[in-house]
Scaffold this active site. Structure first.
Site, mmCIF file in Angstrom:
data_model
loop_
_atom_site.group_PDB
_atom_site.id
_atom_site.type_symbol
_atom_site.label_atom_id
_atom_site.label_comp_id
_atom_site.label_asym_id
_atom_site.label_seq_id
_atom_site.Cartn_x
_atom_site.Cartn_y
_atom_site.Cartn_z
ATOM 1 N N GLU A 1 0.890 -0.921 -0.307
ATOM 2 C CA GLU A 1 -0.383 0.341 -0.371
ATOM 3 C C GLU A 1 0.684 1.450 -0.386
ATOM 4 O O GLU A 1 0.205 2.726 -0.686
ATOM 5 C CB GLU A 1 -0.890 -0.326 0.851
ATOM 6 N N ASP A 2 2.017 1.359 0.460
ATOM 7 C CA ASP A 2 3.317 2.371 0.306
ATOM 8 C C ASP A 2 3.733 2.588 -0.047
ATOM 9 O O ASP A 2 4.589 3.572 -0.245
ATOM 10 C CB ASP A 2 3.082 1.898 1.661
#
Ligand code: MN
Length: 533
Positions: free
Chosen positions: A75-76
């Site tokens: 996600e990052d």
């Protein structure tokens, strides 16, 4: 910072292959989060590393631990899904994807949505390991909540109390449940938390010395009956759970006898009942307080004998008797069904195999992953002594479908039970809304806000413009476009499923006479009546 050695140290008898796998994912995750920091200013990687350690403590296998290490990495944007799959396999990616998806459902404190969101999370976690990683993730976030900006803390704590602790409870993870609750409590109601803690300290100090004496007495009494190898511990009631009980008992602490309970853990079931007999022979039990959760387990699978007795040493005390196996399950719940220490790699492998065969719908696949063992349990040939591999609440459901041979039908039946004709929909921001099945965008708009319904101009489902009579399906993302000049029309009454929308439309149209229109679907009339909002 939790080191990879510490994580591996928590794993029960890992193979060389497991160790190498965890080391490799640890190094990869550390690199992926390089340069990122937490609110506390510490390196971001302390979070996934701590999450992985919790998973190891819960006895999870290498793949689940690795998923803990990498759960925030995609996600990052520091590592791609493709890279994860290529280096660490499909199974790991599957769990990481699941955790990422779960993170998108947000909770806004609308009370009636708490239960539906909870059920939704359980259902969309297509593999129960996804939920377990999510719980470990939440656990560490709660431990470090003090560093999060103040205005966010209460919402996160409330979400933990209303969504995650009940999920842990549902999965039989008693330790996780009560720890999550107690981490959240001070942020939700600091005064009550403080007050409850003081009360508990007071009572515990008094009782503890008494309980040590009770333990000595019982040691003697039990040895007379031939129960020699048992151990005891003192179970202190969680603060949040004590707070709830105090509220029920009119804030009268003298009516609560299980703040500090004596737990007796015995090797076998027989010795459990012998112990109960010895306790009752020596101390007078309080009538109506004996609970045999061994013969009648709680819906989440909890098993134990509870009795409350009067002792000269410690006053009125609760005594809980259980076997080691029951003790382990009461703490770790469904996670304990998945430890490879107990079952070899069978369960992890099984889940993997089942997943590889792909399903029509992902939403039931974790339930499905339990089915082979579940069916196993219901077969009498399996013998009564084998540890139950599926949680009893699932077994109970399984019994209801024992006649159904195909697992397809079985899962469908199970889903029916879970969802009882509700569908779960999302706003574009990820908020979950639940409605009766066959609801339309009009119902959806009114469910969010009357004003949105009254000025509904257009609706998009999953990014596409749709007509107002479109029946929404589970998981749809619904976007309502509003315009001041838009108004309800009488025709809408033909396209709504909820009484809320019907009522508001009639109000907006200035209709005062009783609604004589037939309901949208006659055959579902009874269902609508019983639907709870
Ligand atoms: Mn996280």
């Amino acid at each position: 910072m939790v080191t990879v050695k510490e994580i591996i140290g928590e794993m029960p008898s890992p193979s060389a292959e497991d160790i190498a796998y965890v080391e490799k994912t640890y190094a990869c995750a550390e690199k992926a989060h390089e340069g990122q920091t937490r609110y506390s200013g510490e390196p971001y990687f302390i979070h996934p590393a701590a999450t992985a350690k919790i998973l190891a403590e819960y006895g999870m296998g290498a793949v689940t631990i690795a998923a803990g290490l990498l759960h925030d990495a995609v996600e990052d944007g520091c590592i791609t899904r493709e890279a994860i799959e290529e280096q660490f396999g499909k199974e790991l990616l599957f769990i990481v994807d699941g955790v990422t998806k779960l993170g998108k459902h947000r909770y806004r404190g609308i009370e009636r949505h708490a239960e539906s969101l909870r059920r939704l999370l359980v259902a969309t976690a297509s593999d129960v390991r996804v939920l377990i990683v999510k719980l470990a993730d939440r656990y560490h976030n709660m431990e470090t909540l003090e560093h999060v900006p103040e205005h966010k803390r209460e919402r996160i704590a409330l979400e933990t109390l209303e969504i995650f602790a009940p999920i842990a409870d549902r999965l039989g993870m008693g330790k996780m449940k009560s720890e999550l609750e107690d981490l959240a409590f001070p942020y939700v109601d600091p005064d009550a938390a403080h007050h409850t803690a003081e009360l508990r300290n007071l009572v515990t100090k008094e009782t503890e010395t008494g309980l040590v004496k009770v333990h000595k007495v019982l040691q003697r009494e039990l040895s007379k009956k031939g129960v020699l190898s048992f151990r005891t511990d003192i179970r202190i009631k969680g603060l949040w759970s004590l707070h709830q009980k105090l509220k029920r008992k009119g804030d009268d602490i003298s009516r609560i006898h299980d703040i500090a309970a004596l737990r007796i853990i015995v090797p076998t079931l027989e010795e459990g009942y012998i112990t109960l007999g010895a306790v009752h022979a020596h101390y007078k039990p309080i009538p109506g307080e004996l609970k045999d959760y061994i013969s009648f387990p709680k819906p989440n699978g909890y098993q134990s004998l509870h009795t409350t007795v009067v002792t000269p040493e410690a006053g009125i005390v609760e005594i809980q008797i259980r076997t080691e196996e029951m003790h382990r399950r009461a703490q770790f719940g469904i996670a304990s069904h998945m430890t490879y220490k107990q079952l070899g790699k069978n369960v992890e492998k099984l889940a993997h195999d089942v997943q590889k065969s792909r399903f029509s719908s992902l939403s039931s696949s974790w339930v499905r992953s339990l089915i082979p063992s579940l069916m196993h349990v219901t077969k009498p040939a399996d013998g009564p002594d084998k540890p139950t591999k599926a949680p009893p609440w699932l077994v109970e459901l399984a019994d209801a479908y024992a006649e159904v041979s195909g697992s397809e039908e079985f899962v469908e039946g199970l889903k029916e039970d879970f969802f009882s004709h509700r569908i779960f929909l999302f706003t574009p921001k990820g908020d979950a809304i639940d409605l009766p099945s066959a609801s339309t965008p009009i119902d959806f708009a009114y469910a969010i806000h009357t004003d949105l319904g009254n000025h509904l101009l257009r609706a998009k489902v999953n990014g596409k413009m749709v007509s107002f009579d479109t029946e929404l399906s589970n998981g749809d993302v619904v976007e309502i476009i509003r315009r001041d000049s838009a108004n309800p029309s009488a025709k809408w009454l033909d396209h709504v499923k909820t009484s809320l929308a019907r009522k508001q439309i009639r109000l907006a149209l200035g209709m005062t006479e009783p609604d004589k229109r037939p309901p949208r679907r006659r055959k579902k009339l009874s269902r609508r009546k019983s639907a709870k909002h």
